[in-house]
Design a protein around this motif. Structure first.
Motif, mmCIF file in Angstrom:
data_model
loop_
_atom_site.group_PDB
_atom_site.id
_atom_site.type_symbol
_atom_site.label_atom_id
_atom_site.label_comp_id
_atom_site.label_asym_id
_atom_site.label_seq_id
_atom_site.Cartn_x
_atom_site.Cartn_y
_atom_site.Cartn_z
ATOM 1 N N LEU A 34 44.954 43.151 36.980
ATOM 2 C CA LEU A 34 43.499 43.121 37.142
ATOM 3 C C LEU A 34 42.954 44.491 37.999
ATOM 4 O O LEU A 34 43.291 44.786 38.933
ATOM 5 C CB LEU A 34 43.138 41.956 37.852
ATOM 6 N N HIS A 35 42.056 45.244 37.346
ATOM 7 C CA HIS A 35 41.437 46.201 37.819
ATOM 8 C C HIS A 35 40.184 46.041 37.595
ATOM 9 O O HIS A 35 39.662 45.253 36.794
ATOM 10 C CB HIS A 35 41.916 47.641 37.102
ATOM 11 N N GLY A 36 39.123 47.156 38.137
ATOM 12 C CA GLY A 36 37.822 46.821 37.813
ATOM 13 C C GLY A 36 37.123 48.398 38.090
ATOM 14 O O GLY A 36 37.835 49.247 38.569
ATOM 15 N N LEU A 73 35.516 54.394 40.764
ATOM 16 C CA LEU A 73 36.439 53.895 41.672
ATOM 17 C C LEU A 73 36.934 52.643 41.093
ATOM 18 O O LEU A 73 36.194 51.894 40.560
ATOM 19 C CB LEU A 73 36.082 53.577 43.094
ATOM 20 N N CYS A 74 38.107 52.214 41.178
ATOM 21 C CA CYS A 74 38.588 50.860 41.010
ATOM 22 C C CYS A 74 38.315 49.967 41.988
ATOM 23 O O CYS A 74 38.254 50.297 43.361
ATOM 24 C CB CYS A 74 40.311 50.878 41.135
ATOM 25 N N ASN A 75 37.423 49.191 41.332
ATOM 26 C CA ASN A 75 37.012 47.869 42.614
ATOM 27 C C ASN A 75 37.423 46.597 42.422
ATOM 28 O O ASN A 75 36.774 45.484 42.971
ATOM 29 C CB ASN A 75 35.293 47.949 42.302
ATOM 30 N N TYR A 99 41.182 44.708 44.040
ATOM 31 C CA TYR A 99 42.366 45.373 44.833
ATOM 32 C C TYR A 99 43.391 44.972 43.678
ATOM 33 O O TYR A 99 43.610 43.889 43.110
ATOM 34 C CB TYR A 99 42.310 44.377 46.067
ATOM 35 N N CYS A 100 44.248 46.207 43.675
ATOM 36 C CA CYS A 100 45.364 46.083 42.593
ATOM 37 C C CYS A 100 46.529 46.368 43.232
ATOM 38 O O CYS A 100 47.706 46.468 42.456
ATOM 39 C CB CYS A 100 44.926 46.869 41.272
ATOM 40 N N GLY A 101 46.627 46.593 44.281
ATOM 41 C CA GLY A 101 47.961 46.953 44.993
ATOM 42 C C GLY A 101 47.813 48.136 46.052
ATOM 43 O O GLY A 101 46.720 48.576 46.482
ATOM 44 N N GLY A 125 48.201 51.048 46.198
ATOM 45 C CA GLY A 125 47.513 52.481 45.672
ATOM 46 C C GLY A 125 46.166 52.261 45.318
ATOM 47 O O GLY A 125 45.620 53.174 44.830
ATOM 48 N N HIS A 126 45.561 50.970 45.365
ATOM 49 C CA HIS A 126 44.233 50.640 44.919
ATOM 50 C C HIS A 126 43.171 51.726 45.368
ATOM 51 O O HIS A 126 42.297 52.357 44.657
ATOM 52 C CB HIS A 126 43.934 49.332 45.354
ATOM 53 N N ASP A 127 43.436 52.225 46.876
ATOM 54 C CA ASP A 127 42.256 53.177 47.216
ATOM 55 C C ASP A 127 42.440 54.431 46.567
ATOM 56 O O ASP A 127 41.249 55.105 46.582
ATOM 57 C CB ASP A 127 42.671 53.496 48.648
HETATM 58 CU CU1 CUA Z 1 43.152 49.410 40.310
HETATM 59 CU CU2 CUA Z 1 42.394 48.473 42.286
#
Ligand code: CUA
Length: 177
Positions: free
Chosen positions: A103-105, A138-140, A142-144, A146-148
């Motif tokens: 899941l990403h956002g 930005l990815c919003n 949390y995906c792991g 490296g999310h930041d």
């Molecule tokens: Cu992709 Cu957080």
């Protein structure tokens, strides 16, 4: 029944807050077109690279035979592919997002670009950038670890300065030579 005047006053304050929040939701939906995602379309996330639509050659900005601009971006740990797209201002755009793993956002402040990208589904959004500029994304979700560091950039240029990419697509997202 006796109601203390102070209690009554607070009752009105609460009603006003509820009214205000309802008005914000209604105005956002009707005027700014900010709606929960309702487009349900499934895709095999594990085989995205083999799919016709989200194969590497079809990613990025494409213009179909009717002149509709379509932007396809794949999200995967930890990046967006392609990482940068250039689109024209004041033009209806259709964004199609797919995740290759988890899941990403995405969220672009001050626009209606706000959706989760669920593996197994295509997230489709229609938007229109009124002004040229640089829109960092930005990815919003949390995906792991490296999310930041998961980000992309949408560059919006004035309509008259935008040139369609050479690559075009026929309907159905198929590229053809
Ligand atoms: Cu992709 Cu957080």
């Amino acid at each position: 029944m006796h109601i203390d005047p102070l209690e009554k006053k607070w009752g009105y304050v609460i009603l006003a807050i509820v009214g205000l929040l309802t008005a914000i939701i209604v105005i956002d939906a009707l005027v700014h077109h900010i709606n929960p995602p309702s487009h349900v379309e499934t895709i095999d996330s594990a085989r995205l690279h083999l799919s016709e639509e989200f194969a590497e050659d079809n990613l990025g900005v494409q213009v179909d035979d009717k002149g509709n601009i379509m932007v396809r971006i794949v999200a995967g740990r930890y990046g967006f592919y392609p990482k940068q797209v250039t689109v024209p201002s004041g033009t209806p755009l259709t964004f199609r997002w797919a995740s290759m793993d988890v899941l990403h956002g995405i969220h672009l402040p001050m626009t209606n670009m706000n959706t989760m990208i669920l593996p197994g589904y295509v997230a489709e959004l229609k938007t229109d950038f009124p002004k040229p500029g640089n829109y960092p994304l930005l990815c919003n979700e949390y995906c792991g670890m490296g999310h930041d560091h998961m980000w992309a950039n949408i560059t919006v240029v004035a309509k008259e300065h935008w040139a369609a990419p050479v690559k075009t697509t026929s309907k159905g997202g198929r590229s053809h030579e």
